[in-house]
Design a protein around this motif. Structure first.
Motif: not given
Length: 360
Positions: A273-274, A293, A296, A303, A307, A322
């Motif tokens: 998630g990073d 994330s 975002l 979002r 993405l 995310f």
């Protein structure tokens, strides 16, 4: 079944009113039914420019209006004939529905943008606008401060500078080793004192940092190894938002920062998630790019646009990380994927693509 006479009251002031029908989910019913008057607490909160939410001490619910196909009458017994006549007090055409949501704490980073706490900033003061508190329960607000690394110093909110936070964590790891302290029961006072005496880190700062990264009980700190290792990894990765770093080089730097004692705990899954993992072609070394994330959009539709502008398709195990901060649970996350993405399955597993085309 007994029969009742239904009448419209002529005594407007006494027998009519304005009502809202609120449908409570099972967990809220249980709280109300099992709690005493002093412990059952429900709050309707919200800034004038935002939708209202209902908060318990620990959870947040969106308040949504649902139109009824049939009218609901609110009635009360007649004063003159309570057993045979009822008077209409109000007519309802909608009910209010409560849906669990993620607390709206995203404004904290914006409101406190210029209030960052860094080394040597002890005298800088900050003022917290009241309305930022209003859309989250106390427990979730406190958890939000911890997750966003926001210090509370003399009643003021101060986001700690990422580099300074990494420095404090590195020092804590070093002193655990040099002072021969167990990471499962390290004396807080000893660590706080050495950071204050040798590095001029205020005691209030180091204590809060330790509470973010472990359990504090009876004067001892039980370090959350994964949390500390993860934060130090993010600290390195943060410098590679626009310039990818090779995976092997990154892991080498990460292990060097955490030291020999904790290098076995280094694993990329801690940073889910990073980051984005990139493979330009088969056989080439993978590179990593910082892609948090937390940066975002909080709006689900926006979002997904972000993405799919970043990647045209995502593996299920990648994209789910995310979405964790905008979905209260896996069920809500799957609903978001169903609404905003299209699932495709091949020999490599499940992939998600956009339901509409975006121009890169």
């Amino acid at each position: 079944m007994s029969e009742l006479d239904l009448r419209l009251s002529t005594a407007t002031a006494q027998d009519t009113g304005s009502f809202r029908l609120l449908e409570l989910p099972p967990e809220l019913c249980q709280i109300i039914e099992s709690a005493s008057e002093k412990t059952a607490s429900l709050f309707i909160k919200g800034h004038p420019t935002e939708d209202a939410v209902l908060c318990t001490l620990e959870k947040t619910y969106a308040v949504r209006s649902v139109v009824l196909s049939n009218t609901v009458l609110v009635v009360t017994p007649s004063r003159s004939d309570p057993d045979g006549t009822v008077h209409i007090r109000d007519q309802l055409h909608e009910i209010l529905e409560l849906v669990p949501v993620v607390p709206k704490l995203h404004k904290l980073s914006i409101l406190l943008r210029d209030m960052e706490y860094d080394e040597g900033d002890e005298d800088k003061q900050a003022t917290m606008p009241k309305y930022s508190y209003e859309q989250a329960p106390n427990a979730e607000f406190a958890r939000g401060l911890k997750e966003r690394r926001i210090l509370v110093l003399e009643g003021q909110l101060r986001p700690i500078a990422p580099a300074h936070l990494s420095t404090i964590l590195e020092l804590l790891l070093n002193y655990l080793i040099s002072l021969s302290l167990s990471h499962q029961a390290a004396p807080i006072e000893e660590l706080v004192s050495v950071l204050a005496d040798e590095h001029e880190i205020p005691r209030a700062v180091s204590k809060q940092v330790m509470s973010w990264f472990g359990d504090v009980k009876e004067g001892l700190w039980k370090m959350d190894i994964d949390a500390v290792i993860r934060e130090l990894g993010v600290g390195i990765l943060r410098h590679h938002r626009h310039s990818p770093i090779s995976e092997n080089e990154f892991v080498k730097k990460w292990k060097n920062v955490v030291g020999d004692t904790f290098e076995s705990s280094v694993k990329l899954s801690l940073l889910s998630g990073d980051y984005l993992r990139n493979l330009s072609s088969i056989g080439e070394e993978a590179t990593l790019t910082y892609f948090p994330s937390s940066a975002l959009p909080v709006d689900p539709a926006a979002r997904f646009v972000e993405l799919f502008l970043t990647r045209q398709r995502w593996k299920h195990e990648e994209i789910q990380h995310f979405l964790l901060d905008i979905a209260v649970n896996s069920k809500e996350r799957d609903k978001l994927l169903l609404k905003h993405a299209r699932a495709l399955t091949d020999t490599e597993g499940v992939w998600y693509t956009a339901r509409v085309s975006y121009n890169n």
